[in-house]
Design a protein around this motif. Structure first.
Motif, PDB file in Angstrom:
ATOM      1  N   GLY A  82     -60.602-152.371  17.628  1.00 33.36           N
ATOM      2  CA  GLY A  82     -60.941-151.203  16.815  1.00 33.36           C
ATOM      3  C   GLY A  82     -61.631-151.610  15.525  1.00 33.36           C
ATOM      4  N   MET A  83     -61.399-152.839  15.059  1.00 33.05           N
ATOM      5  CA  MET A  83     -62.132-153.305  13.872  1.00 33.05           C
ATOM      6  C   MET A  83     -63.547-153.662  14.306  1.00 33.05           C
ATOM      7  N   SER A  84     -64.523-153.341  13.452  1.00 33.39           N
ATOM      8  CA  SER A  84     -65.896-153.730  13.761  1.00 33.39           C
ATOM      9  C   SER A  84     -66.165-155.128  13.199  1.00 33.39           C
ATOM     10  N   GLU A  85     -67.225-155.730  13.671  1.00 34.82           N
ATOM     11  CA  GLU A  85     -67.635-157.039  13.133  1.00 34.82           C
ATOM     12  C   GLU A  85     -67.830-156.939  11.622  1.00 34.82           C
ATOM     13  N   ILE A  86     -68.438-155.832  11.179  1.00 29.57           N
ATOM     14  CA  ILE A  86     -68.673-155.647   9.739  1.00 29.57           C
ATOM     15  C   ILE A  86     -67.341-155.549   8.994  1.00 29.57           C
ATOM     16  N   ASP A  87     -66.376-154.800   9.555  1.00 24.27           N
ATOM     17  CA  ASP A  87     -65.051-154.688   8.923  1.00 24.27           C
ATOM     18  C   ASP A  87     -64.451-156.077   8.692  1.00 24.27           C
ATOM     19  N   ILE A  88     -64.543-156.895   9.723  1.00 23.08           N
ATOM     20  CA  ILE A  88     -63.904-158.211   9.659  1.00 23.08           C
ATOM     21  C   ILE A  88     -64.623-159.099   8.635  1.00 23.08           C
ATOM     22  N   ALA A  89     -65.955-159.071   8.679  1.00 22.88           N
ATOM     23  CA  ALA A  89     -66.721-159.887   7.721  1.00 22.88           C
ATOM     24  C   ALA A  89     -66.411-159.451   6.293  1.00 22.88           C
ATOM     25  N   LEU A  90     -66.297-158.149   6.102  1.00 24.52           N
ATOM     26  CA  LEU A  90     -66.001-157.621   4.773  1.00 24.52           C
ATOM     27  C   LEU A  90     -64.603-158.040   4.327  1.00 24.52           C
ATOM     28  N   ALA A  91     -63.644-157.966   5.257  1.00 23.62           N
ATOM     29  CA  ALA A  91     -62.277-158.386   4.920  1.00 23.62           C
ATOM     30  C   ALA A  91     -62.273-159.859   4.500  1.00 23.62           C
ATOM     31  N   ILE A  92     -63.064-160.655   5.190  1.00 22.50           N
ATOM     32  CA  ILE A  92     -63.122-162.087   4.874  1.00 22.50           C
ATOM     33  C   ILE A  92     -63.730-162.307   3.491  1.00 22.50           C
ATOM     34  N   GLU A  93     -64.860-161.661   3.225  1.00 20.92           N
ATOM     35  CA  GLU A  93     -65.540-161.911   1.952  1.00 20.92           C
ATOM     36  C   GLU A  93     -64.743-161.346   0.771  1.00 20.92           C
ATOM     37  N   THR A  94     -64.056-160.237   1.006  1.00 23.45           N
ATOM     38  CA  THR A  94     -63.193-159.691  -0.043  1.00 23.45           C
ATOM     39  C   THR A  94     -62.034-160.652  -0.316  1.00 23.45           C
ATOM     40  N   ALA A  95     -61.414-161.132   0.748  1.00 25.70           N
ATOM     41  CA  ALA A  95     -60.291-162.059   0.589  1.00 25.70           C
ATOM     42  C   ALA A  95     -60.737-163.340  -0.130  1.00 25.70           C
TER      43      ALA A  95
ATOM     44  N   ASN B 247     -72.798-160.440  21.531  1.00 26.13           N
ATOM     45  CA  ASN B 247     -73.390-160.794  20.225  1.00 26.13           C
ATOM     46  C   ASN B 247     -73.142-162.257  19.875  1.00 26.13           C
ATOM     47  N   SER B 248     -72.027-162.807  20.360  1.00 35.60           N
ATOM     48  CA  SER B 248     -71.707-164.188  20.003  1.00 35.60           C
ATOM     49  C   SER B 248     -72.647-165.187  20.692  1.00 35.60           C
ATOM     50  N   ALA B 249     -73.510-164.692  21.563  1.00 38.31           N
ATOM     51  CA  ALA B 249     -74.528-165.571  22.143  1.00 38.31           C
ATOM     52  C   ALA B 249     -75.663-165.847  21.156  1.00 38.31           C
ATOM     53  N   ARG B 250     -75.638-165.146  20.008  1.00 39.59           N
ATOM     54  CA  ARG B 250     -76.602-165.444  18.939  1.00 39.59           C
ATOM     55  C   ARG B 250     -75.943-166.371  17.933  1.00 39.59           C
ATOM     56  N   PRO B 251     -76.400-167.595  17.819  1.00 41.93           N
ATOM     57  CA  PRO B 251     -75.754-168.514  16.857  1.00 41.93           C
ATOM     58  C   PRO B 251     -75.746-167.975  15.436  1.00 41.93           C
ATOM     59  N   HIS B 252     -76.786-167.248  15.023  1.00 39.08           N
ATOM     60  CA  HIS B 252     -76.850-166.729  13.656  1.00 39.08           C
ATOM     61  C   HIS B 252     -76.714-165.221  13.617  1.00 39.08           C
ATOM     62  N   ALA B 253     -75.803-164.688  14.410  1.00 35.43           N
ATOM     63  CA  ALA B 253     -75.640-163.238  14.482  1.00 35.43           C
ATOM     64  C   ALA B 253     -75.270-162.664  13.110  1.00 35.43           C
ATOM     65  N   VAL B 254     -75.827-161.498  12.816  1.00 38.83           N
ATOM     66  CA  VAL B 254     -75.418-160.744  11.634  1.00 38.83           C
ATOM     67  C   VAL B 254     -74.389-159.711  12.109  1.00 38.83           C
ATOM     68  N   PRO B 255     -73.261-159.546  11.375  1.00 35.59           N
ATOM     69  CA  PRO B 255     -72.231-158.620  11.820  1.00 35.59           C
ATOM     70  C   PRO B 255     -72.782-157.214  12.038  1.00 35.59           C
ATOM     71  N   THR B 256     -72.350-156.572  13.113  1.00 38.40           N
ATOM     72  CA  THR B 256     -72.796-155.218  13.441  1.00 38.40           C
ATOM     73  C   THR B 256     -71.590-154.277  13.419  1.00 38.40           C
ATOM     74  N   SER B 257     -71.839-153.017  13.753  1.00 38.73           N
ATOM     75  CA  SER B 257     -70.741-152.051  13.792  1.00 38.73           C
ATOM     76  C   SER B 257     -69.996-152.126  15.136  1.00 38.73           C
ATOM     77  N   ARG B 258     -70.366-153.057  15.975  1.00 41.55           N
ATOM     78  CA  ARG B 258     -69.682-153.224  17.270  1.00 41.55           C
ATOM     79  C   ARG B 258     -68.196-153.521  17.050  1.00 41.55           C
ATOM     80  N   ARG B 259     -67.331-152.831  17.793  1.00 42.77           N
ATOM     81  CA  ARG B 259     -65.887-153.033  17.651  1.00 42.77           C
ATOM     82  C   ARG B 259     -65.417-154.125  18.592  1.00 42.77           C
TER      83      ARG B 259
END
Lengths: 365, 365
Positions: free
Chosen positions: B170-183, B203-215
């Motif tokens: 249910g968390m999106s990639e963006i949610d997780i990245a944001l939680a990390i950078e905030t922490a 998405n993880s098949a992209r080595p330099h993926a940018v976080p998306t809204s994908r859950r």
């Protein structure tokens, strides 16, 4: 966005300059002309380039890390380099043909320009640097772009308001900057358009202060300079205020900066020179005796990049044109006391300035 | 940090190369040699430069926005330019004297190198580009630096653990990245050392993926690549995992990548070539038939910059030296399915690799 139309406009310009092929390495220029959104990790770590033939195809060149993204985001032919950009160019350029290769002087490292020189010699091409070619095209925003920038400004103001209402003594500059950048992302921004500036007390005398662990206090000047990226387009806004009452000096300096800002905005119209707009604002500050405390330019363009052409500089004789978007951000910085800077974003319209900002926080004391 | 000793070491090198004055424009090089911490807003917007005389004083050159910070952070003479760096150089260089001026080819735009050329001609100086001079000095870390990097790694792991324990569908990639950078920031980091990568499923098949809204979902591969800056020094770590069970393919690929990583680490010792270390890891992946799904280099140096010299590249014949710090990060990326990458940071010690990471999350399935 009509990327093809943008490329056609550029190709026409290339043909007029007798350029056969242009290598586009600036990340915003790349995105502007193709829709490919990958960012670079600094100028030394590129996520790709466009190779634009004046009379033919545009190729998107990248490495394997970005291949999927490149194919998904554009319908351009994607050429992947496994042994560096220059090896790929050595193969592609003869296929494309032509005699004159151009590269972006402001988006190419000197070291890479040396490699391009070697390559051009090997392929018997003439090599020419270009500067600001695509930036100039980007200066004039379409109505679609203005709308996207307006949304970026609106979201930025909503985030500012949300955090501004929660400010209290005891919060550090870092706490506040973090709250802002977190709120930006939660609100759906791609991210901040630059590192948020929160500067309190004497720290605010540094125009580019980095947030510190200093805790904000009542009555002292606080400057917040913040912007975000939404759908690729940037916003940029600055407000200076205190958490409570303020002294006479604050009132005088703040009113002065606001008056200077209004004078600058009033001078904006198609045909006005950059230096004339800068002068309109600066002369207000100079006349009050604070000229030496306003050391930077009055403003800059905003679009896909948060700082882009044109520059509202005291030295620029260039003219404003309809559709440009610029910041107007005079400041007065008094070492040991603090600073005041006020920044809004303006669209140059046929009949003058359209102010994109609606936020009035502490603008008129 | 003993900035003076670092400058003296460099000055000795300059004298041996018959260089009289070096203009240092790379932001990490500037910081390494002076303690001045200002960051640049991209290569086009510099917050200053060092002018290092081989037989004399080092000046810190900046503009008024950074003057206070420059004076507070260093005891170097600060020269402020109001009309651009080149005007100031025109005045300062004759005062410093000498015949041969050098500049950093990898930290200077082609456009700026043209202006330096004009200036050198006007002042009758010879102008020479240098590459990697200070980067090479920075490759070998002092024990003080290793300690700072160790703390950066430890804090990064603590943040990773904090967020990893809170992950849920249910968390999106963006949610997780944001939680990390905030922490990261709450934990006292200067900030992330690069944009956090959270990539799930295909998405993880992209080595330099940018976080998306994908859950993120159960059973699919998730890759987190994250690093922070602490007291100026960077960390960088990658883990791949799922939120629940995993299938046979995940297990096979993950074990393969981990075995390749261990083979790479085992090959690390002073004197080993970069390509030999890359080969040690890559041959494991190639032997299993996945060679074409590992498209990037094995690793890179880390220090004041998150990507710095040396590069653990298949093409580099350079040798590892004691005191270098490098990442070892093989990956396998399968389009349509996803990717696995595992990254640790290693200090090259006299007797082999010291692994800076203690985190064992999902390393050995």
């Amino acid at each position: 966005m009509d990327y093809q139309a943008r490329r056609q406009y550029l190709q026409e310009k290339l043909r007029r300059s007798k350029i056969d092929v242009l290598l586009v390495s600036g990340p915003e220029n790349r995105r502007y002309l193709s829709g490919y959104t990958a960012r670079d990790h600094g100028v030394g770590e590129s996520s790709g380039a466009l190779l634009i033939a004046a009379r033919g195809t545009t190729h998107l060149l990248t490495d394997s890390r970005y291949e999927l993204q490149a194919r998904q985001e554009t319908d351009l032919p994607v050429a992947v380099y496994r042994h560096g950009l220059h090896k790929l160019l050595e193969r592609l350029l003869p296929e494309i043909g032509g005699n004159k290769l151009a590269f972006e002087s402001h988006h190419t490292l000197h070291a890479d320009s040396l490699r391009l020189s070697e390559l051009a010699e090997k392929l018997q091409l003439s090599l020419t640097p270009v500067s600001g070619l695509i930036e100039k095209q980007r200066e004039i925003k379409s109505e679609d772009e203005i709308e996207l920038i307006r949304r970026s400004v609106q979201l930025n103001e909503a985030v500012f308001q949300q955090v501004f209402r929660s400010l209290a003594t005891g919060m550090s500059e870092i706490d506040i900057a973090l709250a802002i950048e977190t709120a930006m992302r939660r609100a759906g921004a791609d991210g901040p358009s630059f590192e948020t500036i929160v500067a309190s007390g004497e720290n605010s005398a540094r125009p580019h202060a980095v947030p510190t662990s200093r805790r904000v206090q009542l009555q002292e000047p606080i400057t917040i300079d913040m912007g975000l990226v939404l759908a690729g387009y940037c916003s940029d806004m600055t407000r200076s205020f205190t958490l409570s009452t303020f002294d006479e000096r604050f009132r005088v300096v703040h009113r002065l900066v606001r008056t200077a800002q209004q004078a600058g905005i009033a001078a904006i119209r198609p045909g006005a020179t950059m230096k004339a707009v800068d002068r309109a604002a600066r002369s207000v500050i100079e006349a009050a005796g604070y000229g030496r405390y306003f050391g930077h330019s009055l403003g800059h363009g905003v679009g896909l990049a948060v700082h882009e052409a044109p520059s509202l500089s005291a030295r620029s004789r260039r003219q404003l044109k309809e559709g440009m978007i610029v910041t107007v951000e005079p400041g007065v910085y008094l070492p040991g006391w603090g600073g005041i800077r006020l920044e809004n974003m303006i669209v140059v319209r046929r009949d003058g300035a359209e102010i994109l900002n609606e936020d009035q926080t502490w603008l008129d004391l």
